[in-house]
Design an enzyme around this catalytic site. Sequence first.
Site, PDB file in Angstrom:
ATOM      1  CG  HIS A 120      -1.937  -1.158   1.134  1.00 60.08           C
ATOM      2  ND1 HIS A 120      -2.455  -1.773   2.241  1.00 60.08           N
ATOM      3  CD2 HIS A 120      -2.451  -1.829   0.066  1.00 60.08           C
ATOM      4  CE1 HIS A 120      -3.255  -2.766   1.865  1.00 60.08           C
ATOM      5  NE2 HIS A 120      -3.268  -2.823   0.554  1.00 60.08           N
ATOM      6  CB  CYS A 151       6.447  23.230  -9.177  1.00 63.58           C
ATOM      7  SG  CYS A 151       5.145  21.999  -8.987  1.00 63.58           S
TER       8      CYS A 151
HETATM    9 ZN   LIG Z   1       6.004  20.089  -8.100  1.00 65.98          ZN
END
Ligand SMILES: [Zn+2]
Length: 248
Positions: A120, A151
Site C-alpha cells: 500500500h 512548483c
Molecule cells: Zn512540483
Amino acid sequence: MEDLIKRTAKAISGAKKVVALTGAGISVESGIPPFRGKGGLWEKIDPMEYAHIDAFMKDPKKVWDVLIRETNEFIEKAAPNDAHLGLARLEKMGMLKTIITQNIDGLHQAAGNLDVIEFHGNFAWHYCLDCGEKITAKEIDLSELPPRCHCGGILRPDCVFFGEMILPDHLSRSRHLAETCDLMLVVGTSAIVHPAATMPLIARENNAMVVEINMEATPLTGVVSDFIITGKAGDIFNRIMDELENGV
Ligand SMILES: [Zn+2]
C-alpha cells in the site's frame, strides 16, 4: 503455546524460502493505531470520505487535515517493536527472504529489513501531483494545507489510496513469492483485504506451511493456516528468536 513456538522455530530453520506477510497488528505495539477493526480509524471516519483517491482529489485540504497529517505524526513518533526487530534479525540470519507488508509506516525498514514490498505504498515519501518531485514527510512545510511543492503543485503521500491500483510489480513479485515459498508467516493481519489476502491462499495451494501470529483467530485460522499462535507479536517473536538463537 510453547510447543507452537518450537514448531515455528523449527519450521523457520528448516525452510528454504520464508516469506512474511504483515499487517496493522504488528505496528499496534509501536503506537500506530490500526485502520480497521476495534478502535481503528475507520470507526471514527469513513474511509470513502477520507482515504479514497476521489476524496483526496476533490478536497485535498480535508484529507490532509484529518488523515495524512495525523498519520504522519503517529509514524514520526513510532519505533520498531520486537516483532519488527525479530523479522529484521531473521533476514540478517538468512532465514527470511522478503516481507510483504500492508503497512505504510516504514517500520520494517526502520528495523533493518532490506527486502520489503510495501503493498500500500508508504507515508515516508510524498510526491507532487504536478511535477512528480519526491520529498520526505519530514521535509514538508505544513504551515498551510494542503502542503505544496516548490512548483505550486499539491503534495500527496506515496501510498495507495482506495480506488487506486497496487503497483503491478509489487503484485506480481508477491504472487511469485507466495507460489515459491515453503513457509509463510502471517503476522498481525486478519488477511481480509484483497489482494494481500490471497497471498496465504496461494502459499497454501503450493504446499507451503502457513503460520499465523495474531491476537485472535482470523478467516485463515483452521482453513488456510497450519496453526495460529495467539498473543502479542513482539512477545511471540522474542520467544521464537530465543528458540532459534539459543534453543534448537
Ligand atoms: Zn512540483
